[in-house]
Design an enzyme around this catalytic site. Structure first.
Site, PDB file in Angstrom:
ATOM      1  N   TYR A 237      -1.356   0.005  57.505  1.00 35.91           N
ATOM      2  CA  TYR A 237      -0.877  -0.960  56.398  1.00 35.91           C
ATOM      3  C   TYR A 237       0.210  -1.915  57.580  1.00 35.91           C
ATOM      4  O   TYR A 237       1.452  -0.893  58.855  1.00 35.91           O
ATOM      5  CB  TYR A 237       1.024  -0.240  55.666  1.00 35.91           C
ATOM      6  N   ASP A 265      -6.131  -5.525  51.227  1.00 40.26           N
ATOM      7  CA  ASP A 265      -5.604  -5.916  49.424  1.00 40.26           C
ATOM      8  C   ASP A 265      -4.707  -5.720  48.707  1.00 40.26           C
ATOM      9  O   ASP A 265      -4.384  -5.139  47.701  1.00 40.26           O
ATOM     10  CB  ASP A 265      -7.362  -5.493  48.913  1.00 40.26           C
ATOM     11  N   HIS A 357      -9.701  -1.310  46.552  1.00 35.12           N
ATOM     12  CA  HIS A 357      -8.895  -0.204  46.690  1.00 35.12           C
ATOM     13  C   HIS A 357      -8.799   0.492  45.656  1.00 35.12           C
ATOM     14  O   HIS A 357      -8.100   1.421  45.171  1.00 35.12           O
ATOM     15  CB  HIS A 357      -7.601  -0.569  47.132  1.00 35.12           C
TER      16      HIS A 357
HETATM   17  O1  173 Z   1      -3.094   3.242  46.532  1.00 40.60           O
HETATM   18  C1  173 Z   1      -1.992   3.708  47.669  1.00 40.60           C
HETATM   19  O2  173 Z   1      -1.578   4.281  46.529  1.00 40.60           O
HETATM   20  C2  173 Z   1      -1.714   2.842  48.660  1.00 40.60           C
HETATM   21  O3  173 Z   1      -2.279   2.581  49.499  1.00 40.60           O
HETATM   22  C3  173 Z   1      -0.512   3.043  49.211  1.00 40.60           C
HETATM   23  C4  173 Z   1       0.051   2.404  49.558  1.00 40.60           C
HETATM   24  C5  173 Z   1       1.792   2.280  50.194  1.00 40.60           C
HETATM   25  C6  173 Z   1       2.259   3.888  49.910  1.00 40.60           C
HETATM   26  C7  173 Z   1       1.892   4.990  49.388  1.00 40.60           C
HETATM   27  C8  173 Z   1       0.241   4.680  49.089  1.00 40.60           C
END
Ligand code: 173
Length: 497
Positions: A237, A265, A357
Site C-alpha cells: 500500500y 484498486d 480485491h
Molecule cells: O481488504 C482489506 O481489508 C485491505 O486491503 C485493507 C486495507 C487497509 C487496511 C486493512 C486492510
C-alpha cells in the site's frame, strides 16, 4: 538513556484528562489522540493507565503507533518485569468459542478448502466480520465463485497420464503449485501466530507467500521466520509519505523479497457492512450517539480504521518512480480492463493481478476470471504470448485446483488464494495451511489426469469452454458448499435485540 517509568506513575494517568497506556513495555500519552482513534475512545479508556498490549496487538499493524502518534507523546519505557498484564476476563463468548475449538472437525476430515470455513465460529465475531466481509451488496464476492462455474472443461483422453507435474515457476521462483498465498491483512485476528503460520507452511511446501503491508506481524518477523532463500513477494500500500514507502520497499529488496505487488484498486477502502456493523455492536456506538458524541469514525470497521495512510493520488506517473527505487519485479495488483493491462505493460511492469480485491472494493466489478479473456486478447496484440517478461495472475474466489486450471487454461501464469489460507490457519494454525496445500495437491493430480494435461504448459485454452463466462444472467448450478459457508448479509439491528 532515559530512566524507566514506574508503572505506578503510568497508573496515575488513567482517565480522559490524562490517559497513558503501555504497549510492548513502551508508555504513550494518548490523551489528545482519544477522539482521533478510529476505533473510538472507549476502548482505549478501558486500558488507561495500564498495559494494553494484548488488546492492541491483534488489530493493529506493528507500526500503527509510530505512524499515528507524534514522537513527543512517546513518554518512555517501563521495566517489562513490573508490568501487570491486564488479565482479559473470560467472557461467555470466549467460553463458547473455546468449546467450539475443542469440537472442531479433525483435520483429516477437512476435505476441501471450503471445509476450513465450517469452524468459522471459532473466530471472534470481529475477525469473522472483517475477514469474510465484502463491499456493498457482496455481489462481486459471490460472482468470483460463480464465474468459475460458467467455465466448463473439454478434457483430452488417452495421453498416458501416469506422471503429472503441476509445479511451475512464478516470476522466476520455483513453486510446487501454480498457486501463491495472496496478501490478507491482520492475521493475528485469526490466530496468535498470525502470518507466520503461512510463512512456515509455505517453507515446508515450496509455496510463495505475498507479505501484506498491513500484516499483524512485522515485515522482519515474517522474513526472519522464512528459510534461507525462501521466495517471498511483498504487497504494497503506497503511503502518502513517499519516503516511508521508499524505505519500506528498499528494505524489502535488501531482505531478498523477489517481487513487489502494488495494490492499485484501493484508493479508498470499500464499505464492508458486516465489518462496519460489528464495530457498531462492539463499541456500544448506539449508546454513544444517544449521549450526543459525534465520533464519526467509529462505524468504519477495522480495515477503514487503519487505512488512512493510503495515498489516493497514486497514478501512472508514479510507476517510473517505483522503477527508480527498486530492481524487484513490479506487478500491479487489481487490474480489471484491457486498457489498463496494456498501460501496465507499456509502463514496463512485469505483470498484473486481475483482481477485485476479493470482492471488497468496487461491488459489481466483474471477476478476474472473466476479465482474463479480454485482457489476454489485448496483450497478444502487444507482444509475444505467453510473454516471458509479463505475467498475468488472477485471484478471487479460488477454492479448488479445478478453478486454478481454468484460469491457467485461459492464460493466467498462476493464481492467488487469500481467504482460503487465512481460514485454514485461523481454524487450525500452520497445520491447517499445510493441509490446504495437501488437498490442493491431491486435486491437481486428479484434475490434471482427468484433463489429459501432464504439466502446466499442457493446460491450454482448448481445454475449456468459456463461452458462457460473460453471460451474467442465466442458470448457474448452485455451489452447495460455498452456499453453506457463505453468510448472508444481515439487516440493521434493533436496539437491545
Ligand atoms: O481488504 C482489506 O481489508 C485491505 O486491503 C485493507 C486495507 C487497509 C487496511 C486493512 C486492510
Amino acid at each position: 538513556m532515559s530512566s524507566l517509568i514506574p508503572t505506578s506513575t503510568v497508573a496515575e494517568h488513567a482517565d480522559r484528562d490524562s490517559c497513558w497506556i503501555i504497549v510492548h513495555s513502551k508508555v504513550y500519552d494518548v490523551t489528545e489522540f482519544l477522539d482521533e482513534h478510529p476505533g473510538g475512545s472507549k476502548i482505549i479508556l478501558k486500558y488507561a493507565g495500564k498495559d494494553a498490549t494484548e488488546a492492541y496487538e491483534p488489530i493493529h499493524p506493528p507500526n500503527a503507533i509510530l505512524d499515528n502518534l507524534p514522537i513527543e507523546k512517546h513518554i518512555g519505557s517501563v521495566d517489562p518485569n513490573t508490568v501487570v498484564k491486564v488479565v482479559k476476563e473470560i467472557t461467555e463468548e470466549d467460553k463458547r468459542r473455546q468449546a467450539l475449538m475443542d469440537a472442531r472437525p479433525p483435520l483429516d476430515e477437512i476435505l476441501n478448502l471450503h471445509d476450513f470455513e465450517a469452524p468459522k465460529t471459532v473466530l471472534t465475531p470481529k475477525a469473522w466480520a472483517y475477514y469474510s466481509s465484502a463491499s456493498d451488496d457482496e455481489i462481486t464476492i459471490r460472482e468470483n465463485r460463480a464465474a468459475f462455474q460458467r467455465v466448463w472443461f473439454r478434457p483430452r483422453i488417452l495421453r498416458d497420464v501416469t506422471s503429472v507435474d503441476w509445479s511451475t515457476n512464478i516470476l522466476g521462483c520455483k513453486s510446487s503449485l501454480p498457486v501463491y498465498i495472496s496478501a490478507t491483512a491482520l492475521g493475528k485476528l485469526g490466530h496468535p501466530d498470525g502470518e507466520l503460520n503461512l510463512t512456515r507452511a509455505a517453507a515446508k511446501h515450496g509455496i510463495i507467500q505475498m507479505i501484506p503491508t498491513l500484516a499483524s506481524c512485522s515485515f522482519d518477523e515474517i522474513v526472519d521466520a522464512a528459510q534461507p532463500n525462501q521466495p517471498l513477494f511483498l504487497q504494497l500500500y503506497v503511503n502518502k509519505d513517499r519516503e516511508i514507502t521508499k524505505k519500506y520497499v528498499q528494505h524489502a529488496e535488501k531482505r531478498g523479497v523477489r517481487a513487489l505487488f502494488i495494490t492499485v484498486d484501493a484508493p479508498q477502502l470499500g464499505r464492508r457492512e458486516k465489518d462496519m456493523r460489528m464495530k457498531f455492536v462492539d463499541d456500544g456506538a448506539g449508546a454513544k450517539v444517544q449521549e450526543g458524541q459525534k465520533d464519526v469514525k467509529k462505524d468504519q470497521g477495522v480495515a477503514r480504521a487503519i487505512s488512512s495512510f493510503i495515498d489516493p493520488s497514486l497514478s501512472w506517473k508514479d510507476i517510473p518512480w517505483f522503477r527508480s527505487i527498486t530492481n524487484m519485479h513490479i506487478i500491479l495488483k487489481g487490474v480489471s480492463t484491457p486498457e489498463d493491462a496494456v498501460l501496465a505493460y507499456e509502463a514496463g511492469c512485469q505483470g498484473i493481478v486481475l483482481s477485485n480485491h476479493g470482492g471488497r472494493q468496487l461491488d459489481t466489478a466483474r471477476s478476474g476470471l472473466e476479465n482474463l479473456i479480454d485482457i489476454v486478447a489485448a496483450l497478444k496484440t502487444k507482444g509475444p504470448w505467453p510473454n516471458p517478461n509479463f505475467s498475468v495472475f488472477v485471484d478471487g474466489g479460488v477454492r479448488r485446483a479445478s478453478d486454478v486450471l481454468k484460469a491457467i487454461a485461459l492464460g493466467a501464469s498462476a493464481v492467488g488464494i487469500g481467504r482460503g489460507f487465512l481460514y485454514a490457519f485461523s481454524s487450525y494454525g500452520q497445520e491447517g495451511v499445510e493441509r490446504a496445500f495437501d488437498i490442493l495437491r491431491d486435486e491437481f493430480e486428479m484434475n490434471m489426469r482427468l484433463l489429459g494435461a501432464r504439466n502446466i504448459r499442457e493446460v491450454v485454452p482448448d481445454m475449456v469452454d468459456a463461452s458462457a463466462l460473460s453471460a451474467h444472467a442465466g442458470l448457474t448450478p448452485t455451489d452447495n458448499l460455498f452456499n453453506t459457508t457463505y453468510q448472508p448479509l444481515g439487516l440493521a439491528q434493533f436496539k437491545n435485540a
